[in-house]
Enzyme design. Structure first.
Site, short mmCIF file in Angstrom:
data_model
loop_
_atom_site.label_atom_id
_atom_site.label_comp_id
_atom_site.label_asym_id
_atom_site.label_seq_id
_atom_site.Cartn_x
_atom_site.Cartn_y
_atom_site.Cartn_z
N TRP A 224 9.17 6.99 -4.80
CA TRP A 224 7.73 7.17 -4.98
C TRP A 224 7.35 8.66 -4.91
O TRP A 224 6.35 9.03 -4.30
CB TRP A 224 6.94 6.35 -3.96
CG TRP A 224 7.37 4.93 -3.92
CD1 TRP A 224 7.32 4.01 -4.94
CD2 TRP A 224 7.96 4.23 -2.82
NE1 TRP A 224 7.83 2.81 -4.53
CE2 TRP A 224 8.22 2.91 -3.23
CE3 TRP A 224 8.26 4.61 -1.50
CZ2 TRP A 224 8.80 1.97 -2.40
CZ3 TRP A 224 8.84 3.66 -0.67
CH2 TRP A 224 9.10 2.36 -1.12
N TYR B 246 6.84 16.61 -2.90
CA TYR B 246 6.99 16.37 -1.46
C TYR B 246 7.81 15.10 -1.31
O TYR B 246 7.38 14.02 -1.72
CB TYR B 246 5.59 16.20 -0.85
CG TYR B 246 5.51 16.05 0.65
CD1 TYR B 246 5.55 17.17 1.48
CD2 TYR B 246 5.32 14.81 1.24
CE1 TYR B 246 5.40 17.06 2.86
CE2 TYR B 246 5.18 14.68 2.62
CZ TYR B 246 5.23 15.80 3.42
OH TYR B 246 5.07 15.68 4.78
N GLY C 178 9.12 4.05 4.28
CA GLY C 178 7.82 4.52 3.80
C GLY C 178 6.97 4.90 4.99
O GLY C 178 6.96 6.04 5.44
N GLU D 78 0.23 8.66 0.83
CA GLU D 78 0.01 9.55 1.98
C GLU D 78 -0.41 8.76 3.23
O GLU D 78 -1.24 9.21 4.02
CB GLU D 78 -0.99 10.65 1.63
CG GLU D 78 -0.42 11.62 0.63
CD GLU D 78 -1.04 13.00 0.69
OE1 GLU D 78 -1.55 13.39 1.75
OE2 GLU D 78 -0.99 13.69 -0.34
N GLN E 174 -3.70 0.83 6.43
CA GLN E 174 -3.35 0.16 7.67
C GLN E 174 -2.75 1.15 8.68
O GLN E 174 -3.08 1.13 9.87
CB GLN E 174 -2.36 -0.99 7.39
CG GLN E 174 -2.98 -2.19 6.70
CD GLN E 174 -3.36 -1.91 5.25
OE1 GLN E 174 -2.69 -1.14 4.56
NE2 GLN E 174 -4.44 -2.52 4.78
#
Length: 382
Positions: free
Chosen positions: A158, A125, A133, A366, A370
């Site tokens: 990532w 994915y 991000g 995912e 925060q």
């Protein structure tokens, strides 16, 4: 609202027993080596494939098991009890295929879902970028229309399973000035020119490769556009809502494994003339670990049940709650497990330091915790 209590069905309980025995036998023996060598746990993945677990979350119409989300959470939890990296090998392909299951054409579903279900194919994915991000709308990866194709250029960072996966679900801008509305979603095969120049040397989850993925004039057929142009942001958020609860399940499994190991250790380690399990201060620590883990499990199962039946549209909030609470719990429980083992807990001869390192990523990927709190508060404030 769903009912405030949640009880597993007899089928779900039986599945848990089966998964626990399976993980003890097939997953546990490979966990430390995958972590030590930072190598993909092929032996464990092949065991998942042989047990028909790769297709657990794939609909029966496409060769999968069509299991409910609670069953999927149980599988993730029991695998993560020993090896969080192996759990990711199952979770990432489901994540990569959720846009296909929910938004792709029937032709694309028939072409790829059965291969994922058998374990012949794996999926990644590709949403995050070096400077995009949490701020997804700022992505720079682009897809330009060229006749019946799109030309894909850019990079993603990532990316779980980079270099292993056969397909990459890629989010890219088809309108560079459109913000979130300019994002579209594509299914890209690795052989079309997907490059993986770098894998990260990570703190934890070392058996799961994470890397940079580059697209340099990769030609993608129009048939592999998932959904419509400009629908990518909606697809991405819809997907994460349905995936985050299983990250919570991964965290619960890590916490459970750490608690169980600490309890066994306390019964055999002696100090002050007896097992340290007799020391009340340490018993209280262990009890708190179990309490927090059980609370996280209940919230995760509730969020998973909402994926299957979400009549009031609360999945976004409860998925964020489950993911953030369970991952915070896993981190605290793992820290306490290391403390209970004392100096031994700080060495690689014992698995609790691996639980601690693996737990950390569940607070980050995912959607950071925060960001989850932003999602929750936004829902609460209307």
């Amino acid at each position: 609202m769903l009912e405030s209590s949640f009880n597993l069905t007899e089928t779900q309980r039986s599945f848990r027993d089966m998964m626990r025995a399976f993980s003890d036998e097939k997953i546990a023996p490979n966990a430390a080596e995958a972590d030590r060598t930072a190598s993909y746990p092929w032996e464990s993945f092949n065991a998942l494939r042989d047990a028909d677990l790769c297709g657990l979350g794939i609909p029966e119409a496409y060769g999968g098991q069509g299991a409910d989300m609670v069953i999927q959470a149980i599988a993730t939890e029991e695998i993560s009890r020993h090896c969080a990296s192996t759990a990711v090998t199952m979770l990432i392909s489901k994540l990569g295929m959720l846009p296909v299951m929910n938004f792709a054409s029937e032709e694309i579903k028939q072409s790829y879902l059965p291969k994922i279900a058998t374990g012949e194919f794996q999926a990644s994915y590709c949403l995050s970028e070096a400077d995009a991000g949490s701020d997804v709308a700022s992505m720079r990866c682009r897809a330009d229309r060229d006749g019946d194709d799109y030309i894909l250029n850019g990079s993603k960072y990532w990316i779980t399973n980079a270099g292993i996966s056969d397909t990459y679900t890629v989010f890219a801008k088809t309108d560079m000035n459109g913000g979130a509305r300019g994002i579209s979603c594509f299914l890209v095969e690795k052989d079309w020119g997907v490059q993986v120049p770098k894998l990260e040397d990570k703190l934890g989850l070392r058996g799961s490769p994470t890397g940079e993925v580059i697209f340099d004039n990769v030609r993608v057929p129009k048939s592999h556009l998932i959904g419509a142009e400009g629908q990518g942001f909606t697809i991405a958020m819809h997907t994460l809502d349905r995936s985050r609860p299983t990250i919570g399940a991964q965290a619960v499994g890590i916490a459970q494994g750490a608690t169980e190991y600490a309890a066994q250790y306390m019964k055999t380690r002696t100090a002050f003339g007896g097992p340290i399990a007799d020391l009340q201060g340490l018993r209280f620590m262990l009890a708190d670990m179990a309490i927090k883990t059980e609370a996280a499990r209940a919230l995760v199962y509730r969020a998973c049940a909402m994926v299957d039946d979400d009549p009031e549209g609360q999945l976004t909030m409860f998925g964020a709650m489950a993911k953030s609470f369970a991952s915070d719990t896993a981190m605290q429980v793992a820290i306490d497990a290391v403390q209970l083992l004392g100096g031994n807990g700080y060495t690689k001869d014992f698995p609790v330091e691996r639980y601690l390192r693996d737990a950390k990523i569940t607070q980050i990927y995912e959607g950071t915790n925060q960001v989850q709190r932003v999602v929750i508060s936004k829902r609460l404030l209307g």
